[in-house]
Structure formats: structure tokens, C-alpha cells
Scaffold this active site. Structure first.
Site, PDB file in Angstrom:
ATOM      1  N   LYS A   1      -2.245  -6.609 -17.057  1.00 31.21           N
ATOM      2  CA  LYS A   1      -0.981  -5.968 -17.422  1.00 31.21           C
ATOM      3  C   LYS A   1      -0.669  -6.109 -18.903  1.00 31.21           C
ATOM      4  CE  LYS A   1       1.304  -5.627 -12.979  1.00 31.21           C
ATOM      5  NZ  LYS A   1       2.463  -5.998 -12.138  1.00 31.21           N
TER       6      LYS A   1
ATOM      7  N   ARG B   1      -2.726 -10.868  -6.766  1.00 27.26           N
ATOM      8  CA  ARG B   1      -3.073  -9.448  -6.592  1.00 27.26           C
ATOM      9  C   ARG B   1      -3.817  -9.017  -7.859  1.00 27.26           C
ATOM     10  NH1 ARG B   1      -0.946  -4.416  -8.009  1.00 27.26           N
ATOM     11  NH2 ARG B   1      -1.283  -2.770  -6.446  1.00 27.26           N
TER      12      ARG B   1
END
Length: 273
Positions: free
Chosen positions: A221, A255
Site C-alpha cells: 500500500k 491479507r
């Protein structure tokens, strides 16, 4: 802590890894990468070999400013892949990344195991009642607004305090509708800027007040690649670093796009402990 997936109890006292399999053309890292059934089967199979406990299928991109798609388009993208993967890997535990109750219902009825909702029911008032009726585990994420508007909604007086109130309300609502197995996801990058993401990671343990498993999704991210001034494609090492911190601060599920490295991270943190 355990969750019941299709009659099997999954023990989350040892952290588990959830592999990301995006079926969208526009996700920030792997959008459009898996273009046909053989590539999807190959990727899912490799993630299972590498140690993924769950595979998270998403057909609606939740990156900032992502294009909105219809329910029909989302179903067309995801439902055949649920059937495909269950035929190829009958024991696979599929998580369905959707905020739409119709998609959740169709995929669970096709054999998926749990629902991963970025909006915790805020974008579809029928989602939480539907999950309760389906009797499956429910991942509820913290987010404000929608993927199209969330970047402008990162104003907080006290981020962690407001998140704990949010989750307390969502957990109470889910219990009212008979949802038994819940996982909370703090939503790294969703209505949060880079400084807020690191504040959240630093204080992740403060979410343990709910006595529920915590899912951490920091994989590749912007909090990583913007901080390091690199691309998402170069952010694997940074992902592993932050996954380690997340595990040390209480995460029960990672995740990730890169399962092998995350599983190694879980093993090493376990050995350290």
C-alpha cells in the site's frame, strides 16, 4: 480465537494468511494481471501451496477513485471464478471481498466461506442481516465514505477512539442479526493518510478491546511505497517489515499479495515469541 468456516474451526491463535486474488482490471497493484481461467487457477494454487489459509476474491476495485461498476458486472466477474476454484480446489476457503449483499449471498450459496466487507454494512443496509442469515464469518472494515470519496474524509479528533466506537456499534448490530464470527479490519489506507496509517499500526493493540481477531491489510500500500519513494511493485520488502509490526501488535490475519513471504513472517514472529 476460532472462526467456523464451512463446518471447520479455524484457530486464529496462530496468525493466518489470506491471499489476495483481484479479478478487477484496475486494482492498484495487480489489476488485470489474471486474465484467464488458467492464470487464476495457477495463482490460487500457488498461494495454497505457499500456505494461504484463505483466498480473498474481489471483483470491485476499492482503490481511491476507482470506477464504480454495476452489481451485474461484479457478479459476472466473480461468480464463475468461485465455481472454478471450488471445482479445482474443493477444500479452498474463499473469502468474498464485496460490500453488496446480493453478491455475498450468491457467492456463499456457490460455496464460498466468508464475507469481507470494506464498508461494514454502511454501503448496503441488507449486508449484515444477510450475513447473519447465511451464518458465515464476517470481516468488517473501518472506512468513511466510498472508494470514490474516502480520500477527502480523513479528519479525526482521535483516530483510535473513533474507530473503537465504530467497531463497537458494528459488532452490536451484527450480533443483533445473528452474526457469530466477526473479524475487524482497521482499513489501512481507507480514509486515512500516511501518518494516520502509521499511527494506527503503532496502536493496533488498542483494538483488542473488542476481543475479536484483527485483520491487517498493508500489502504494497501507499503508506509503504510513498514513504520509501518507490512503486507498489517494489514494495514487497516494506510489506514484510510492516506485516512483522502488525503481528507483534496483535494481528491475527495478514491479507497479502505475496503469501510465501507473509507465511515466513508468521513463522519467524512465532519463533521470536
Amino acid at each position: 480465537m476460532t472462526i467456523n468456516c464451512k463446518g471447520s474451526l479455524i484457530d486464529l491463535s496462530t496468525p493466518k494468511v489470506m491471499g489476495i486474488l483481484n479479478l478487477t482490471p484496475d486494482s492498484f497493484y495487480d489489476g488485470g494481471k489474471y486474465k484467464n481461467e488458467n492464470e487464476i487457477i495457477k495463482q490460487a494454487g500457488q498461494m495454497l501451496i505457499d500456505g494461504a489459509s484463505f483466498i480473498d476474491l474481489g471483483a470491485y476495485s476499492s482503490r481511491p477513485h476507482a470506477d464504480h461498476i454495476s452489481i451485474e458486472e461484479e457478479e459476472k466477474r466473480i461468480l464463475p471464478i468461485v465455481s472454478l476454484l471450488l471445482k479445482e480446489f474443493p477444500e479452498i476457503l474463499l473469502s468474498i471481498d464485496t460490500f453488496r449483499s446480493e453478491i455475498a449471498k450468491a457467492c456463499i450459496e456457490a460455496g464460498a466461506a466468508l464475507i469481507n466487507d470494506i464498508s461494514a454494512g454502511n454501503l448496503d443496509k441488507n449486508m449484515i442481516p444477510t450475513v447473519g442469515t447465511l451464518g458465515v464469518p464476517y470481516i468488517m472494515m473501518h472506512m468513511k465514505g466510498t472508494p470514490q470519496t474516502m480520500k477527502s474524509l480523513n479528519q479525526y479528533d482521535n483516530l483510535i477512539h473513533e474507530m473503537n466506537i465504530y467497531f463497537a456499534e458494528k459488532i452490536a448490530e451484527a450480533k443483533k442479526y445473528g452474526v457469530n464470527d466477526m473479524i475487524i479490519d482497521p482499513g489501512f489506507g481507507f480514509a486515512k493518510d500516511t501518518d494516520q496509517n502509521f499511527d494506527l499500526l503503532r496502536n493496533l493493540k488498542l483494538l483488542e478491546v473488542h476481543n475479536l481477531p484483527i485483520l491487517a491489510g498493508v500489502s504494497r500500500k501507499s503508506m509503504i511505497y510513498k514513504t520509501l519513494n518507490i512503486t507498489p511493485q517494489e514494495a514487497l520488502n516494506g510489506t514484510t517489515s510492516l506485516n512483522t509490526i502488525a503481528l507483534l501488535n496483535g494481528a491475527s490475519i495478514l491479507r497479502v499479495h505475496d503469501v510465501k513471504e507473509a507465511v515466513e513472517c508468521v513463522h519467524l514472529v512465532g519463533a521470536y515469541r
